[in-house]
Structures are given as C-alpha cells and as structure tokens.
Write an enzyme that holds these catalytic residues in place. Structure first.
Site, PDB file in Angstrom:
ATOM      1  N   HIS A  56       8.190   0.226  -2.390  1.00 47.28           N
ATOM      2  CA  HIS A  56       7.738  -0.621  -3.456  1.00 47.28           C
ATOM      3  C   HIS A  56       6.510   0.544  -3.364  1.00 47.28           C
ATOM      4  CE1 HIS A  56       6.481  -5.205  -4.065  1.00 47.28           C
ATOM      5  NE2 HIS A  56       5.578  -4.224  -4.927  1.00 47.28           N
ATOM      6  N   HIS A  58       3.334   0.914  -6.778  1.00 48.68           N
ATOM      7  CA  HIS A  58       2.380   1.299  -8.389  1.00 48.68           C
ATOM      8  C   HIS A  58       2.096   2.641  -8.356  1.00 48.68           C
ATOM      9  CE1 HIS A  58       3.102  -3.183  -7.983  1.00 48.68           C
ATOM     10  NE2 HIS A  58       3.082  -3.073  -6.957  1.00 48.68           N
ATOM     11  N   PHE A  59       2.339   3.196  -8.780  1.00 53.99           N
ATOM     12  CA  PHE A  59       1.800   4.819  -9.011  1.00 53.99           C
ATOM     13  C   PHE A  59       0.879   4.413 -10.419  1.00 53.99           C
ATOM     14  CE2 PHE A  59       4.327   8.095  -6.283  1.00 53.99           C
ATOM     15  CZ  PHE A  59       3.373   7.620  -5.156  1.00 53.99           C
ATOM     16  N   HIS A 176       8.470 -11.129  -6.186  1.00 57.99           N
ATOM     17  CA  HIS A 176       7.257 -11.520  -5.867  1.00 57.99           C
ATOM     18  C   HIS A 176       7.424 -12.869  -5.700  1.00 57.99           C
ATOM     19  CE1 HIS A 176       2.715 -10.622  -5.602  1.00 57.99           C
ATOM     20  NE2 HIS A 176       3.194 -12.190  -5.483  1.00 57.99           N
ATOM     21  N   HIS A 229       7.923  -7.825   0.204  1.00 58.55           N
ATOM     22  CA  HIS A 229       5.849  -8.194   0.884  1.00 58.55           C
ATOM     23  C   HIS A 229       6.018  -9.837   1.887  1.00 58.55           C
ATOM     24  CE1 HIS A 229       5.033  -9.383  -2.593  1.00 58.55           C
ATOM     25  NE2 HIS A 229       4.830  -8.114  -3.264  1.00 58.55           N
ATOM     26  N   ASP A 298       3.947  -1.288  -0.541  1.00 61.69           N
ATOM     27  CA  ASP A 298       3.312  -1.816  -1.837  1.00 61.69           C
ATOM     28  C   ASP A 298       1.769  -0.953  -2.244  1.00 61.69           C
ATOM     29  OD1 ASP A 298       2.622  -3.575  -3.851  1.00 61.69           O
ATOM     30  OD2 ASP A 298       2.164  -5.148  -2.395  1.00 61.69           O
ATOM     31  N   HIS A 302      -6.734   0.320  -6.329  1.00 58.84           N
ATOM     32  CA  HIS A 302      -7.704   0.116  -7.581  1.00 58.84           C
ATOM     33  C   HIS A 302      -8.617   1.012  -7.186  1.00 58.84           C
ATOM     34  CE1 HIS A 302      -6.267  -3.104  -8.777  1.00 58.84           C
ATOM     35  NE2 HIS A 302      -4.743  -3.774  -8.285  1.00 58.84           N
TER      36      HIS A 302
END
Length: 432
Positions: A56, A58-59, A176, A229, A298, A302
């Site tokens: 899990h 987020h690239f 989710h 998660h 996860d 940012h």
C-alpha cells in the site's frame, strides 16, 4: 551460480546460521551449507530476509510529482528493505480506465528501481470497465466509499454490483473502510479547538459501521476482500469473525496514539486517524498473536506546506515506505515482536494474498529478492537522510535498523547507502 555465504536465515521458523544461498538467473537456485559458485557477498552472519513487500503505497506519479515520483519513492523503498510495492490509483488522472492504467505502468517501467504492481480504481463511474482493467491491474483499490453522485468514490449499492464483477476476475478488492455518512455527521468536531479534532471528526464508529457493511456484502456476494489500514478494535473483531476477509495495519497506527497530537499535530493527520492508546495496544496484540494479516506503510507523502496550518485543511497522509521495516526490526531487536511474525506480515502474506508470482519467500525457485541486516546496527531516523521527495517524517529521532544491502532478482540494488541499479530496473510483477 552466484553465492551469498555465511548467512543467518529464517528456515522453518528457526534462525539457521552459516547458510549459503545460491542464485542463478535472478532465482534462488539452492539453499544449504558450503555451496560452490561465484561469491556475490560474504554476509558474515548478517541476517538475510526475503525482500519486503509494501502492498500500500501512494507514489503520486503521475500528477503530483512535487510530492513524490517513481524514482524517489522506489529509492526510499530500496533503502528501507522493500523490494516490491503496490501503488494505489488516486494519482492524476485517477486510474479508472485501461488506457490510464497502461500509461501509469509505462511510467513505472521507465522510473522504478523496485519491482511493482499498479492498482486500478473502482468508482461509481467505471464499473463497466472492471473486466477490461482486470487484464492489467494487480488488484482493485484502494476503493473509497462515498455518495452515489460522486465521481472518485463508490456508494455501497454500486460497490455491491462491482464486487460481483470483481469476483469473476479472481482479483482482490482492497477497501478504505470509513462510512461517509458517519464522517459527515461528525464534521462539526472540527470546530473544537483541539489538536485531536480530526480524531473526533472520524470516530471509531465510522470504521466499525463501514467494516460491518463491507463484511456482510462480501459474504453475500461470496468474494474475498481486503480492508486497508484498520485502526480500531471494533473493526478487527468484525473482520476476524468473517471468512475470506484479510486486513492490514500501518506502522503509524501501531507507533502513535492520540497523545502524540499535542506534539506532532497535523504531521500525524491521516485517514483513518491515529486512535487512543487502547486501540493502539489492541492492534499490537492482534499483530503479535496472528490476527492481522499484513503490515503496510500507506506511504502517502505531502509537501510540508500541505501538512501545516489548521487541522481541517491540512492534508491527510504520512510518508513511511523507507521507515516501515527498519522501525519494526528495532522492535524485533527489543523482543517486542518475533522475526518470524515480521516476515509473515511484510513478505509472506502480501505475496500470498495478492498472488505475486515468485515473490515474498526465501525459498528455492523464488526471485532472489533478499535484504541483509545487522540487528546491532541501530541508528536514529533523520529526515534529511531519507529519500522521499517530501523531505519530512513524523518518525524523526526514532531508532531503526536499516538494511546494509538490498538485492532484487539477484542483483545488488542498494548497499551501504549507495544505489547500484538505475531507474527502470524494476519490473511489473506477474500475478499467480
């Protein structure tokens, strides 16, 4: 055949010393004592584990590459002992069609240093494309719940329809679990002048309600399902009474509690939120005693500017792909979790649940994805030493055990802080 000699390895749930690993064409050919061949590494009794699989991440590539891209994200993975990742579809454009999915795979093929899978989204607007997406995607999700008229989410009714189609593809839906009506009804909590207002706005009941509905739906449709998660004791109790439902927890839900909001504030704003100590302790017990299937980061970077400001407007998400296994290995060294359990959660189980071909196991016939660790080599985490583009971490100052060497398909990819493979080395992982 190339040889890694003098290894400590986990075999049949026991640590065996003086083991050699023979590698041929990127595959583990032989495991035994005193193997003959070209020396690749003298492990000098370092602990050799199967490469970690972070199911899990987020690239952020394409669309949000100022936060992360496949190069920086995969470098972070390598430096943290992760040899395979599964990227989520909420990039821009969102991965809702085969064309978008194939374009994203091509980007990853050109940039990634680690092997990878790419997930497809399931929304109210693309259910008719699920069968077409199934030919290329690793799994479906992270699927987000929402109202009928929203584009990037899916309602319960539409999800029920989607799951019937997904079942026929034999792929895994990953979801989710937070109920959108519950979140909407608690939004007033943001008016409370408290560092914990995000927790109050998304209480345990939101995860419990969604999980109960999702489990019931999966049972009625007769499909398997993975809940991302998990953060509450109520949700875990529901999942563990069901068949065919797996779940993951994150390091941040295991290592932080509501008490940490006072110091870290918006830096630990995530969805679902960091919970109180009772939930955290319950999660740990479930991890230790086999009731949790996977630990995944996860990884959701940012920019630091997006994480600052008031609790309502700050972005939700924490970077973690590089620190996940090093943080957990430090707990192994402190006897707080067994090495066998750690490998199950971060290698064996992700490979089995997602059906990743030749991944996740230190066994003959599997890819030679191997990571070498010295459990006495502890260091404190410093954001400036990490490779994520976002440039910060909530784990600043935490002790961790980082890998000495990371090997992918028999090639040394990372060693002593240096990268030995270039962008584009990573392969798209084939499904079983």
């Amino acid at each position: 055949m190339q040889i890694i000699k003098n290894c400590k390895v986990l075999l049949n749930r026991r640590i065996e010393e003086g083991v050699s690993i023979g590698i041929d064409n990127g595959i583990i050919k032989k495991i035994g004592k005193d193997l003959k061949g070209e020396l690749l590494i003298d492990a000098k009794n370092l602990l050799v584990l199967p490469g970690g699989i972070d199911a899990h991440v987020h690239f952020r590539d394409p669309g949000f590459t100022y936060k992360e891209d496949w190069i920086s994200g995969s470098k972070s993975a390598l430096a943290g002992g992760i040899t395979s990742v599964i990227d989520q579809p909420n990039t821009y454009p969102m991965v809702t069609s085969p064309d978008i999915l194939l374009n994203k795979i091509e980007i990853a093929k050109k940039k990634s240093l680690v092997d990878f899978g790419v997930n497809a989204a399931v929304t109210n607007k693309n259910i008719h494309l699920i069968k077409d997406l199934a030919g290329y995607t690793t799994a479906f999700g992270e699927i987000f719940l929402g109202e009928d008229d929203e584009e990037d989410v899916i309602s319960y009714d539409m999800l029920n329809t989607a799951l019937k189609i997904i079942k026929d593809t034999h792929l895994l839906p990953t979801i989710h679990a937070e109920d959108y009506s519950c979140i909407a009804s608690n939004k007033i909590a943001y008016q409370i002048k408290s560092s914990q207002s995000h927790l109050f706005a998304r209480p345990n009941s939101c995860e419990e309600i969604a999980t109960a509905k999702l489990v019931k739906m999966a049972e009625q449709v007769g499909c398997r399902m993975h809940i991302c998660h998990i953060s509450t004791k109520e949700a875990i109790k529901i999942i563990k009474t069901a068949r065919g439902i797996t779940c993951e927890v994150t390091p941040h839900h295991l290592l932080f509690s509501a008490d940490d909001y006072n110091l870290l504030k918006t830096k630990i704003k995530v969805n679902p939120p960091i919970r109180d100590k009772a939930d955290r302790n319950f999660l740990w017990n479930m991890v230790k005693y086999g009731m949790i299937d996977v630990i995944a980061s996860d990884h959701a970077p940012h920019s630091i500017e997006e994480k600052e400001g008031d609790i309502y407007n700050a972005k939700s998400g924490i970077p973690g792909v590089e620190t996940m296994i090093p943080l957990l290995l430090n707990l192994v060294a402190k006897d707080e979790i067994s090495i066998g359990r750690l490998v199950e959660l971060t290698s064996y189980n992700p490979a089995k649940i997602w059906g990743l071909r030749r991944k996740g196991f230190l066994k003959e016939g599997y890819d030679a994805d191997l990571v070498l660790y010295n459990l006495k080599d502890k260091k404190r985490i410093v954001a400036g030493d990490l490779h994520t583009r976002c440039g910060w971490t909530p784990y600043e100052g935490f002790q961790a055990i980082f890998p000495q060497t990371t090997i992918i398909r028999g090639d040394i990819a990372f060693k002593n802080g240096e990268f030995y493979v270039k962008e584009g080395y990573g392969n798209l992982i084939k499904r079983v």
